[in-house]
Design a protein around this motif. Structure first.
Motif, PDB file in Angstrom:
ATOM      1  N   ALA A  27       0.825  -1.207   0.000  1.00 51.88           N
ATOM      2  CA  ALA A  27       0.000   0.000   0.000  1.00 51.88           C
ATOM      3  C   ALA A  27       0.862   1.262   0.000  1.00 51.88           C
ATOM      4  CB  ALA A  27      -0.922  -0.011   1.217  1.00 51.88           C
ATOM      5  N   ASP A  28       1.939   1.247   0.772  1.00 53.15           N
ATOM      6  CA  ASP A  28       2.823   2.408   0.813  1.00 53.15           C
ATOM      7  C   ASP A  28       3.567   2.591  -0.506  1.00 53.15           C
ATOM      8  OD1 ASP A  28       2.109   3.058   3.389  1.00 53.15           O
ATOM      9  OD2 ASP A  28       3.729   1.931   4.308  1.00 53.15           O
ATOM     10  N   LEU A  29       3.968   1.483  -1.123  1.00 54.78           N
ATOM     11  CA  LEU A  29       4.628   1.577  -2.431  1.00 54.78           C
ATOM     12  C   LEU A  29       3.688   2.182  -3.464  1.00 54.78           C
ATOM     13  CD1 LEU A  29       6.655  -1.737  -2.792  1.00 54.78           C
ATOM     14  CD2 LEU A  29       7.561   0.592  -2.848  1.00 54.78           C
ATOM     15  N   TRP A  30       2.435   1.796  -3.410  1.00 52.14           N
ATOM     16  CA  TRP A  30       1.439   2.379  -4.319  1.00 52.14           C
ATOM     17  C   TRP A  30       1.358   3.881  -4.103  1.00 52.14           C
ATOM     18  CZ3 TRP A  30      -1.432   1.537  -8.488  1.00 52.14           C
ATOM     19  CH2 TRP A  30      -2.551   2.335  -8.716  1.00 52.14           C
ATOM     20  N   ALA A  31       1.344   4.311  -2.839  1.00 50.75           N
ATOM     21  CA  ALA A  31       1.281   5.741  -2.547  1.00 50.75           C
ATOM     22  C   ALA A  31       2.519   6.472  -3.053  1.00 50.75           C
ATOM     23  CB  ALA A  31       1.114   5.953  -1.045  1.00 50.75           C
ATOM     24  N   PRO A  36       3.469  10.334  -8.368  1.00 45.57           N
ATOM     25  CA  PRO A  36       4.461  10.719  -9.376  1.00 45.57           C
ATOM     26  C   PRO A  36       4.103  10.224 -10.784  1.00 45.57           C
ATOM     27  CG  PRO A  36       5.575  10.002  -7.392  1.00 45.57           C
ATOM     28  CD  PRO A  36       4.127   9.683  -7.209  1.00 45.57           C
ATOM     29  N   ALA A  37       3.579   9.004 -10.875  1.00 47.63           N
ATOM     30  CA  ALA A  37       3.202   8.489 -12.196  1.00 47.63           C
ATOM     31  C   ALA A  37       2.083   9.319 -12.806  1.00 47.63           C
ATOM     32  CB  ALA A  37       2.768   7.019 -12.075  1.00 47.63           C
ATOM     33  N   LEU A  38       1.135   9.724 -11.981  1.00 46.09           N
ATOM     34  CA  LEU A  38       0.036  10.563 -12.464  1.00 46.09           C
ATOM     35  C   LEU A  38       0.550  11.918 -12.941  1.00 46.09           C
ATOM     36  CD1 LEU A  38      -3.076  10.598 -12.709  1.00 46.09           C
ATOM     37  CD2 LEU A  38      -3.133  11.690 -10.449  1.00 46.09           C
ATOM     38  N   MET A  39       1.466  12.498 -12.182  1.00 48.04           N
ATOM     39  CA  MET A  39       2.027  13.787 -12.568  1.00 48.04           C
ATOM     40  C   MET A  39       2.886  13.677 -13.832  1.00 48.04           C
ATOM     41  SD  MET A  39       0.822  16.044 -10.527  1.00 48.04           S
ATOM     42  CE  MET A  39      -0.679  15.048 -10.724  1.00 48.04           C
ATOM     43  N   LEU A  40       3.629  12.585 -13.957  1.00 45.66           N
ATOM     44  CA  LEU A  40       4.430  12.387 -15.163  1.00 45.66           C
ATOM     45  C   LEU A  40       3.541  12.230 -16.390  1.00 45.66           C
ATOM     46  CD1 LEU A  40       7.187  10.006 -13.768  1.00 45.66           C
ATOM     47  CD2 LEU A  40       7.525  12.353 -14.575  1.00 45.66           C
ATOM     48  N   ALA A  41       2.402  11.576 -16.218  1.00 44.89           N
ATOM     49  CA  ALA A  41       1.453  11.459 -17.327  1.00 44.89           C
ATOM     50  C   ALA A  41       0.943  12.835 -17.738  1.00 44.89           C
ATOM     51  CB  ALA A  41       0.291  10.550 -16.919  1.00 44.89           C
ATOM     52  N   LEU A  67       7.221  19.679  -8.035  1.00 44.84           N
ATOM     53  CA  LEU A  67       8.197  19.316  -7.007  1.00 44.84           C
ATOM     54  C   LEU A  67       7.965  20.146  -5.744  1.00 44.84           C
ATOM     55  CD1 LEU A  67      11.475  19.059  -9.148  1.00 44.84           C
ATOM     56  CD2 LEU A  67       9.975  17.205  -8.404  1.00 44.84           C
ATOM     57  N   GLY A  68       7.758  21.457  -5.914  1.00 47.37           N
ATOM     58  CA  GLY A  68       7.470  22.310  -4.765  1.00 47.37           C
ATOM     59  C   GLY A  68       6.167  21.944  -4.088  1.00 47.37           C
ATOM     60  N   VAL A 117      11.574  13.156  -0.031  1.00 50.65           N
ATOM     61  CA  VAL A 117      12.771  13.217  -0.878  1.00 50.65           C
ATOM     62  C   VAL A 117      12.760  12.070  -1.884  1.00 50.65           C
ATOM     63  CG1 VAL A 117      15.282  13.038  -0.877  1.00 50.65           C
ATOM     64  CG2 VAL A 117      14.142  14.447   0.844  1.00 50.65           C
ATOM     65  N   ALA A 118      12.355  10.875  -1.435  1.00 49.74           N
ATOM     66  CA  ALA A 118      12.271   9.740  -2.359  1.00 49.74           C
ATOM     67  C   ALA A 118      11.235   9.991  -3.443  1.00 49.74           C
ATOM     68  CB  ALA A 118      11.930   8.470  -1.578  1.00 49.74           C
ATOM     69  N   ASP A 119      10.085  10.560  -3.061  1.00 51.33           N
ATOM     70  CA  ASP A 119       9.045  10.863  -4.052  1.00 51.33           C
ATOM     71  C   ASP A 119       9.532  11.882  -5.072  1.00 51.33           C
ATOM     72  OD1 ASP A 119       7.447   9.118  -2.676  1.00 51.33           O
ATOM     73  OD2 ASP A 119       6.217  10.663  -1.724  1.00 51.33           O
ATOM     74  N   LEU A 120      10.299  12.883  -4.610  1.00 55.76           N
ATOM     75  CA  LEU A 120      10.840  13.875  -5.538  1.00 55.76           C
ATOM     76  C   LEU A 120      11.784  13.218  -6.531  1.00 55.76           C
ATOM     77  CD1 LEU A 120      11.570  16.938  -3.202  1.00 55.76           C
ATOM     78  CD2 LEU A 120       9.565  16.522  -4.620  1.00 55.76           C
ATOM     79  N   ALA A 121      12.606  12.286  -6.048  1.00 56.51           N
ATOM     80  CA  ALA A 121      13.529  11.593  -6.953  1.00 56.51           C
ATOM     81  C   ALA A 121      12.766  10.747  -7.964  1.00 56.51           C
ATOM     82  CB  ALA A 121      14.489  10.722  -6.148  1.00 56.51           C
ATOM     83  N   ILE A 122      11.708  10.074  -7.492  1.00 56.07           N
ATOM     84  CA  ILE A 122      10.883   9.259  -8.392  1.00 56.07           C
ATOM     85  C   ILE A 122      10.267  10.123  -9.489  1.00 56.07           C
ATOM     86  CG2 ILE A 122       8.769   7.873  -8.510  1.00 56.07           C
ATOM     87  CD1 ILE A 122       9.453   6.911  -5.643  1.00 56.07           C
ATOM     88  N   LEU A 123       9.963  11.376  -9.155  1.00 53.80           N
ATOM     89  CA  LEU A 123       9.355  12.273 -10.128  1.00 53.80           C
ATOM     90  C   LEU A 123      10.369  12.940 -11.049  1.00 53.80           C
ATOM     91  CD1 LEU A 123       6.788  13.696 -11.152  1.00 53.80           C
ATOM     92  CD2 LEU A 123       7.093  15.377  -9.326  1.00 53.80           C
ATOM     93  N   VAL A 124      11.485  13.418 -10.487  1.00 54.72           N
ATOM     94  CA  VAL A 124      12.384  14.255 -11.277  1.00 54.72           C
ATOM     95  C   VAL A 124      13.279  13.445 -12.201  1.00 54.72           C
ATOM     96  CG1 VAL A 124      14.367  14.384  -9.700  1.00 54.72           C
ATOM     97  CG2 VAL A 124      13.784  16.347 -11.121  1.00 54.72           C
ATOM     98  N   ILE A 125      13.644  12.230 -11.828  1.00 55.10           N
ATOM     99  CA  ILE A 125      14.563  11.458 -12.676  1.00 55.10           C
ATOM    100  C   ILE A 125      13.928  11.099 -14.023  1.00 55.10           C
ATOM    101  CG2 ILE A 125      15.846   9.306 -12.875  1.00 55.10           C
ATOM    102  CD1 ILE A 125      16.400   9.530  -9.849  1.00 55.10           C
TER     103      ILE A 125
END
Length: 282
Positions: A27-31, A36-41, A67-68, A117-125
């Motif tokens: 459940a936490d991995l899904w969160a 980030p996947a939705l935002m990348l889309a 990111l902010g 911080v991990a979520d930001l990395a998942i999004l920005v990379i």
């Protein structure tokens, strides 16, 4: 060892354990990955859409803003976790331990900050490959990201702790969702704030969402992008000032509210909340 230092050390260890567990729980991995996947889309969809005649792409403008926004949403995560821990008795157990509340709060700050911080990395990379025109190679850019991120966390996490102390159940957390979504909509996250009515701009600039987005845009966008900002300036001093005010207010108010909330916690209150929850289920 000093008792307070021991509590901080224990809280640090607890926070790292909670952070590690969040990446081993489904459940936490899904969160962590869904948002980030939705935002990348959304970035993919906006990648070729220009903002007016500026020559800038909406996807390029929006990614740093998101990111902010994610940093500001740390307050919501902190609030939700505090409220959940009140309901299951975790806070009551922390209160019963010498310096337990201090260790508990340190642990929450570590786990929530680390998760952000991990979520930001998942999004920005992956975002760096999807969205063109970002400035990612300069030392100045990453130093700006670091100070905006650090000050943003100090400005928003105490506010989340206050909200978590005020709302007494996970169900009541829904009351803050609509205002947060409204602030996101008017804070220049997906569309430059300069295109919005003047009174909306004033309201948006009171809250951290806009300033965190502006700070990230100043770090990751080319110099020419400043033309679409208010006053055609990145306003670093104003960014630091507004976030600093929120940080000071949060650090002053949060300990008072948390101490008051902790004093009111008891076994009978916990039993009452559990009984009400069971009645709603039945």
């Amino acid at each position: 060892m000093n008792p307070a230092a021991g509590a901080i050390r224990a809280g640090w260890s607890r926070g790292l354990i909670e952070l590690r567990q969040s990446f081993t729980n489904g459940a936490d991995l899904w969160a962590h990955f869904f948002w980030p996947a939705l935002m990348l889309a959304a970035m993919w969809w906006l990648r070729d859409t220009a903002f007016g005649t500026s020559g800038l792409l909406l996807g390029t403008l929006a990614l740093p803003s998101i990111l902010g926004m994610n940093v500001a949403l740390g307050s919501v995560s902190m609030s939700q976790q505090l409220t959940a821990d009140r309901e299951d008795g975790t806070l009551l157990r922390a209160k019963a331990t010498p310096n337990g509340m201090l260790g508990y709060l340190v642990g929450k700050v570590v786990s929530v900050s680390g998760g952000l911080v991990a979520d930001l990395a998942i999004l920005v990379i992956p975002g760096a490959f999807i969205v063109p025109g970002l400035v990612l190679g300069g030392l100045d850019s990453w130093l700006t990201v670091l100070w905006v991120l650090a000050l943003g966390l100090v400005a928003t996490l105490p506010a989340g702790a206050v909200l978590g102390s005020v709302f007494t159940s996970a169900r009541s957390q829904g009351l803050i969702t609509l205002p947060v979504l409204g602030l996101m909509a008017i804070s220049g996250i997906f569309y430059p704030i300069a295109a919005l009515p003047g009174w909306v701009q004033v309201v948006a600039q009171v809250f951290p969402f806009y300033w965190l987005g502006l700070g990230m845009r100043s770090a990751l966008l080319p110099d020419g992008a400043v033309a679409v900002e208010l006053g055609e300036s990145w306003r670093h001093l104003e960014t630091a000032g507004v976030l600093g005010v929120w940080a000071v207010l949060g650090l002053l108010v949060a300990p008072v509210v948390l101490r008051r909330m902790a004093r009111r916690e008891s076994g009978s209150r916990l039993a009452e909340r559990r009984e009400r929850a069971m009645q709603r289920v039945m």
